[in-house]
Every structure is written in structure tokens, then in C-alpha cells.
Design a protein around this motif. Structure first.
Motif, mmCIF file in Angstrom:
data_model
loop_
_atom_site.group_PDB
_atom_site.id
_atom_site.type_symbol
_atom_site.label_atom_id
_atom_site.label_comp_id
_atom_site.label_asym_id
_atom_site.label_seq_id
_atom_site.Cartn_x
_atom_site.Cartn_y
_atom_site.Cartn_z
ATOM 1 N N ASP A 126 0.807 -1.222 0.000
ATOM 2 C CA ASP A 126 0.000 0.000 0.000
ATOM 3 C C ASP A 126 0.837 1.267 0.000
ATOM 4 O O ASP A 126 0.321 2.347 0.266
ATOM 5 C CB ASP A 126 -0.927 0.002 1.231
ATOM 6 C CG ASP A 126 -2.358 -0.327 0.857
ATOM 7 O OD1 ASP A 126 -2.579 -0.710 -0.302
ATOM 8 O OD2 ASP A 126 -3.242 -0.195 1.719
ATOM 9 N N LEU A 184 -4.529 0.690 3.918
ATOM 10 C CA LEU A 184 -4.747 -0.201 5.051
ATOM 11 C C LEU A 184 -3.608 -0.134 6.065
ATOM 12 O O LEU A 184 -3.764 -0.599 7.192
ATOM 13 C CB LEU A 184 -4.910 -1.642 4.549
ATOM 14 C CG LEU A 184 -6.110 -1.886 3.623
ATOM 15 C CD1 LEU A 184 -6.027 -3.282 3.006
ATOM 16 C CD2 LEU A 184 -7.408 -1.718 4.388
ATOM 17 N N ILE A 185 -2.462 0.417 5.687
ATOM 18 C CA ILE A 185 -1.312 0.545 6.585
ATOM 19 C C ILE A 185 -1.439 1.846 7.357
ATOM 20 O O ILE A 185 -1.730 2.896 6.784
ATOM 21 C CB ILE A 185 0.007 0.510 5.796
ATOM 22 C CG1 ILE A 185 0.141 -0.823 5.056
ATOM 23 C CG2 ILE A 185 1.205 0.721 6.728
ATOM 24 C CD1 ILE A 185 1.297 -0.857 4.079
ATOM 25 N N CYS A 226 -1.551 -2.464 10.546
ATOM 26 C CA CYS A 226 -2.596 -2.442 9.524
ATOM 27 C C CYS A 226 -3.975 -2.462 10.179
ATOM 28 O O CYS A 226 -4.144 -2.983 11.289
ATOM 29 C CB CYS A 226 -2.498 -3.665 8.605
ATOM 30 S SG CYS A 226 -0.873 -3.949 7.903
ATOM 31 N N VAL A 234 -5.211 -6.754 7.965
ATOM 32 C CA VAL A 234 -4.031 -7.383 7.383
ATOM 33 C C VAL A 234 -4.402 -8.432 6.345
ATOM 34 O O VAL A 234 -3.685 -8.639 5.360
ATOM 35 C CB VAL A 234 -3.126 -7.970 8.490
ATOM 36 C CG1 VAL A 234 -3.735 -9.222 9.111
ATOM 37 C CG2 VAL A 234 -1.727 -8.260 7.965
ATOM 38 N N LEU A 285 -5.059 -6.590 3.151
ATOM 39 C CA LEU A 285 -3.785 -6.150 2.590
ATOM 40 C C LEU A 285 -3.075 -7.313 1.912
ATOM 41 O O LEU A 285 -2.508 -7.167 0.821
ATOM 42 C CB LEU A 285 -2.905 -5.557 3.688
ATOM 43 C CG LEU A 285 -1.517 -5.085 3.239
ATOM 44 C CD1 LEU A 285 -1.633 -3.903 2.279
ATOM 45 C CD2 LEU A 285 -0.662 -4.702 4.449
ATOM 46 N N PHE A 331 3.810 -7.284 8.264
ATOM 47 C CA PHE A 331 2.587 -6.491 8.363
ATOM 48 C C PHE A 331 1.695 -7.143 9.417
ATOM 49 O O PHE A 331 1.458 -8.357 9.363
ATOM 50 C CB PHE A 331 1.909 -6.403 6.998
ATOM 51 C CG PHE A 331 2.759 -5.671 6.003
ATOM 52 C CD1 PHE A 331 2.628 -4.313 5.827
ATOM 53 C CD2 PHE A 331 3.747 -6.343 5.285
ATOM 54 C CE1 PHE A 331 3.447 -3.623 4.941
ATOM 55 C CE2 PHE A 331 4.579 -5.668 4.402
ATOM 56 C CZ PHE A 331 4.422 -4.297 4.232
ATOM 57 N N GLN A 352 -1.625 -6.950 12.433
ATOM 58 C CA GLN A 352 -2.883 -6.379 12.924
ATOM 59 C C GLN A 352 -3.083 -6.851 14.353
ATOM 60 O O GLN A 352 -3.126 -8.061 14.622
ATOM 61 C CB GLN A 352 -4.072 -6.817 12.056
ATOM 62 C CG GLN A 352 -5.401 -6.218 12.515
ATOM 63 C CD GLN A 352 -6.570 -6.658 11.660
ATOM 64 O OE1 GLN A 352 -6.405 -7.407 10.687
ATOM 65 N NE2 GLN A 352 -7.771 -6.215 11.999
#
Length: 604
Positions: A319, A428-429, A508, A511, A514, A580, A582
Motif C-alpha cells: 500500500d 490499510l497501513i 494495519c 491485514v 492487505l 505487516f 494487525q
């Protein structure tokens, strides 16, 4: 405040140790007897070298097994003590450390010990020598500093006092508050060491696992505060037995040690202020470091390489948006939410991608930089041109550059130097969750002290993760609110630390979404073995659909009593990879149970 250090803390010959101590800014040293015995220089030559270097010789140590013995043994003790007193006169040292008996003691009697220490003191007085009696944590009969003080008081000699050692007191769980009951003129010397919390015999703990203040689990600020409150005005001295420090470069280790004393003096001054504002006046005053608040977040991470093309492709499949190229340097900026990644090709010939710098947002950069300087942190100088923002930075022990930036500069300063990029868009990040820094084995403890003292981070308890080729030691440095998290890892000794790559973890909002988006863009995920998902189904009450969704996206999962953690990894490029994550609910960990799977997939 006068500072001192025992020569046993450093590697090298005695002359190398003295030069390292002087270069680090110590005022004096304790001469550890085996260092002198092994030296090719005469006592007079060592004395002259110390004088040329501006070092005082503060203590000669140790004199062992002096009291609680039969008269026959006592006669031998007096003979060998007299030889040491003559030697001390040649060195110009007037204080000897006398340890409580661990080997030859046969009489558990304060009266006998006081009488024998008194006679030893009388002999020492004829040579102008003072004795500092210390209760060793493993002393056969005397292992408590309070009993040692009782014996000294009973002996009643002007040249006999106590030596207080934080390891011997705190390793036994003794309350240091009673130190304030000892008259200041009877506290002859103070020795400091920190240590991790371990369950083992105190002798092995002492010989192999002592640390410099700020690297272990003890409240040495309070300990030194009690000593200062008693009126002690002698040097703060370090006595640290540690297998690592006895192998590393003495110049660097001495500088590391000196930083620890600056930190502990500041902690003690603050403790005194909290305990009683009047205690910091007069002779008990201790130097304070500049007040600097802890970082409030990660400003940016910088990856450096001769060619950053593979990283640009990787970020583009996620992203991250391209925010432009620096107007004067071969440097590009990529961002997603509040996460900013700088890719730097400047002066990077033959370098593979590696994490080179981390920028932190601090409330006041000037104060943070001043504090870092007072702690001996090495400044970083980067060339800037007219009209460019000059960011302040210091170098961490592993070479990582640590930039200190204020919020106003973050919003309106250095980012404006990047041109021809696209504006940020919703993604989303959200930001940087944590930055994992791999440390060379010899730098690990120094790094803990650096991030504790310079950035004001708190060290979580150390853990170990099983990898395919050994245990990986990990310790998280973080702010209380979790806005900054720096897990420090050290690879097994069999591996070069570069084999264990660094990584940056981004937070995120979703995640899984993503991961789906990244998969459609052809992102190379770190593969996760099928056995992992079989085990996951056994450990947690996840539905079969949830397990299959995790499997299909190479997602890993963890859970604790507060929440859940879902994450994925990219493949490694050079010496760095991305993660990444969450966090759901109050989950505050890092998926440690999944680390062996990741390490196996990476081959480390």
C-alpha cells in the motif's frame, strides 16, 4: 562526582586497560590483583603511567579470607597482608578491599572477626593503608552488609570501614535502606554492578553475568540514592565480571561503562528528589542529565543499498505510494498512512539492502541531542545543502543511525525536499508497529543501555526463541504506551549476525485484506509450512474456514488473554524483510510462538 572502574571489567593488558579508562573519562581505577601480577611493568611504572594519564589508583583488590580463622591461619594472613601493604605503597594506593571469608573460615563469631580485622587494620595503619571490608554474597558466615558493618563497628579502628557492592547486596535480596544508618566516614568505597534476574548460585551469577548499570533488572538508582543519602562522597566505581566484556575492545567497553555511570548518577539524583527534595543539596548532590522526553513515535525508517530497485518493486506491491525523489540526493521516499520508508543509494557502493537508520519523533530534539551527548553517544554528520533541514542524529552501538526530529519538522520540514511524487492516499497501513534490530553478540548489552539511557525506553525481560541453528535471544525496548517498540535480537554464536536479517513491522487495519491485495500484485510472501496450520487448528478454536483463509494468504496467528495478532512476512531482500501486523483487542506481544516458523523459512 568522581568515577572509577575495576580493571577486571575490561580486556587487554593492564596498560591497555588504563589507557582505555583515561580515554573514556574515568577519574580513577581499581587495580585487580591478577592484572598487576600478569603485567610486565613494575608497580612504579604502573603508578607513573596512571599519573601521566590523569588517573588515580583508588583501590587494590581483593584480599581474601582474612577473618574468622584460627590463630595459625591468622599469622599467615598477617604475613601475606604485610607483603601487599608494601606493594600498595609502591603503587601509591592507600585503600585495600578485604572480602569476607569464603574458604578458610572456621569460626562463626563476630567477636573473633572484629578482633582479627582490628589486628589487620593496626598493621595496615603502619603503612598508611585503610581497609574496606566487604560482605561477599557467598561468604561462609558473613554475607550480609549489615553484619559486615556490625563487625567493623565492633573492631573500632579509624582505618577500617566497609565497601558496599550492589551485586552482593541485591543478589541476596537485602534491603539497601539500612545503608543510610552507616556513618558516611565509614563507607570507604562503593562498587556497582547490575544483573539480569536469574535462578542460579550467586557465585556463578556473579562471575559470568554481571552487567553495567541500566542493563539488568535492579533499581540501581535507588541503591545509589541510599548511599548518597548516607553522605558518601567517594567515587562511584564499577566492578563487573562478564564474559563478553572481557573479550571486547577495551576502548569501546570503557566508554560503554562510563555511560552507565552517567545514567545511574542521574537516576539516583531523581530518586533522591522524589524521596526528599533536601537530600540533593550539599555533598550528596549527583550530576543530572538533560531532561528529554521519550520518543512519541517512529518518524521514518531508512534502507540503504547500492540498488534499491527490488525494494521499490516490493513497496509498490503493497500500500506504499511514491512520494518523490530528493532534490539533491539519490534518495526516494515512500509512504503509507503514517509509515515512511526512505530508500537511500547515496554512498552505498557494493552494499546490499540493510536497515541504516531510524528516525524518531521527540518532543524537543535539542534536549534529546544534548542528553545523548552527555551520555557519550557519537554524533552522525550528513551533508546538507542550503535550504535543507538538518536533522540531528547519533549512532547506536550496532552502527544504526538514530535521528531525532520534532513533530513540527516532521509535518513541514524534510518531506518537502522530496519532489515529483504522488500525494498520499487512504490505505490499510497505519504506521510503524515495531523495528527489529539484530545485534552482534558483543553489542547486545551495550545496545540495551543505549536505548534505555539515550531514548528513555524500558527493557522488557529477555526471552529466547528456538531457531533451526540455535537460540535467538530477544529483548524488547519500548515506550510505556507502545508508540515505539524496538525488539533487539542476537543470533546464535554459530551465525554471523548479518545472517539473521533486520525487519520492519507495519501496523494495519485489515491485514488479511492487505495480503489479498498484495497477492493480486504478485507479492512474494514468506512461505508458511502446512504443518503450521495443522498445529494452529489444534491449539485454537478457530473455524476450518478461518484456518483455510489464513493458509491461503500465508498469514500467521497468535492469541493471548487480551486479544489476537495476525501477521505476514515478505521474502528477504539483502538483509531486510517486511512484516505487516494487525493487533486486535489488547494484544501487546509480537507473535513469539510463530518466530521459529519464520526463522526456519528464512533458513536462520
Amino acid at each position: 562526582m568522581r568515577t572509577s572502574i575495576a580493571t577486571v571489567c575490561l580486556s587487554g593488558s593492564l596498560t591497555e586497560k588504563l589507557r582505555a579508562c583515561a580515554a573514556a573519562g574515568f577519574d580513577g581505577v581499581e587495580i585487580f590483583e591478577p592484572d598487576l601480577v600478569a603485567a610486565i611493568q613494575s608497580p612504579e611504572e604502573i603508578r607513573a603511567l596512571a599519573e601521566r594519564l590523569g588517573l588515580s589508583l583508588d583501590l587494590y583488590q581483593p584480599f581474601r579470607d582474612a577473618e574468622g580463622v584460627t590463630e595459625q591461619v591468622m599469622a599467615t594472613n598477617l604475613r601475606r597482608a604485610e607483603a601487599k601493604f608494601r606493594l600498595m605503597n609502591r603503587l601509591g594506593i592507600d585503600l585495600m578491599l578485604v572480602c569476607s571469608n569464603v574458604a578458610t573460615a572456621s569460626l562463626d563469631s563476630d567477636e573473633v572477626s572484629a578482633d582479627q580485622l582490628g589486628r589487620l587494620s593496626d598493621l595496615a595503619a603502619t603503612y598508611g593503608i585503610r581497609l574496606a571490608y566487604e560482605a561477599l554474597a557467598w561468604g561462609r558466615y558473613v554475607s550480609d552488609y549489615r553484619r559486615a558493618w556490625h563487625i567493623v563497628r565492633r573492631a573500632d579502628r579509624a582505618n577500617l570501614g566497609v565497601c558496599l557492592d550492589s551485586f552482593h547486596i541485591l543478589s541476596r535480596g537485602h534491603d539497601p535502606a539500612a545503608i543510610e544508618n552507616i556513618p558516611a566516614d565509614k563507607i570507604f568505597f562503593l562498587q556497582l554492578a547490575d544483573a539480569p534476574s536469574l535462578s542460579m548460585d550467586v557465585l556463578s551469577w556473579s562471575r559470568h553475568h554481571r552487567l553495567f548499570p541500566g542493563e539488568g533488572s535492579w533499581d540501581l538508582g535507588a541503591f545509589v540514592g541510599h548511599v548518597a543519602a548516607a553522605g558518601y562522597t567517594g567515587p562511584l566505581s564499577l566492578e563487573v565480571f562478564n564474559d563478553t566484556f572481557r573479550q571486547t575492545d577495551p576502548i569501546r567497553t570503557a566508554a560503554h561503562a562510563r555511560r552507565s555511570l552517567a545514567w545511574v548518577a542521574d537516576q539516583a539524583a531523581r530518586w533522591l528528589e522524589r524521596a526528599d527534595g533536601d537530600r540533593t543539596g550539599g555533598p550528596t548532590s549527583l550530576p543530572r542529565l538533560t531532561d528529554a522526553a521519550s520518543p512519541t513515535g517512529v518518524d521514518f525508517v531508512e534502507i540503504k543499498a547500492e540498488n534499491t530497485g527490488a525494494l521499490e518493486e516490493l513497496l509498490g506491491r503493497l500500500d506504499f505510494g511514491f512520494r518523490g525523489r530528493h532534490r539533491t540526493k539519490p534518495v526516494t521516499l515512500w509512504s503509507a498512512g503514517e509509515a515512511r520508508v526512505i530508500l537511500n543509494e547515496q554512498r552505498a557502493r557494493d552494499q546490499v539492502p540493510h536497515l541504516a537508520a531510524v528516525g524518531f519523533v521527540v518532543p524537543e530534539a535539542k534536549a534529546a541531542l544534548a542528553r545523548a551527548g552527555e551520555l557519550g553517544a557519537n554524533p552522525v554528520h550528513r551533508r546538507t545543502y542550503a535550504g535543507e533541514v538538518e536533522l540531528s542524529a547519533v549512532r547506536a552501538p550496532d552502527g544504526t543511525e538514530i535521528f531525532l526530529d520534532e513533530p513540527s519538522a516532521t509535518e513541514r520540514g524534510w518531506m518537502a525536499e522530496f519532489e515529483h511524487g504522488e500525494p498520499g492516499s487512504e490505505c490499510l497501513i497505519t504506521g510503524v508497529d515495531h523495528v527489529n534490530l539484530v545485534q552482534p553478540w558483543q553489542d547486545f548489552d551495550e545496545a540495551v543501555l543505549f536505548y534505555t539511557s539515550v531514548l528513555g525506553l524500558t527493557a522488557a525481560p529477555s526471552t529466547e526463541v528456538a531457531g533451526p541453528r540455535g537460540l535467538v535471544r530477544s529483548q524488547v525496548m519500548r515506550t510505556c504506551d507502545g508508540s515505539v517498540r524496538l525488539p533487539l535480537n542476537v543470533a546464535p554464536a554459530i551465525l554471523d549476525h548479518a545472517v539473521l536479517p533486520q525487519h520492519i513491522a507495519f501496523s494495519c487495519t485489515d491485514v488479511a485484506a492487505l495480503a489479498e491485495r498484495a497477492r493480486s500484485q504478485g507479492l512474494p510472501f514468506l512461505p508458511v509450512p502446512g504443518n503450521y496450520y495443522e498445529d494452529l487448528a489444534a491449539r485454537y478454536d478457530l473455524s476450518s474456514d478461518s484456518i483455510e483463509r489464513l493458509r491461503g494468504l500465508n498469514l500467521l496467528y497468535d492469541r493471548d488473554g487480551s486479544g489476537e495478532f495476525v501477521h505476514f512476512y515478505t521474502g528477504t531482500i539483502g538483509e531486510v524483510f517486511l512484516e505487516f501486523v494487525q493487533r486486535r483487542g489488547g494484544y501487546d506481544g509480537y507473535g513469539a510462538g510463530n518466530a521459529p516458523v519464520r526463522l526456519a523459512a528464512q533458513g536462520g
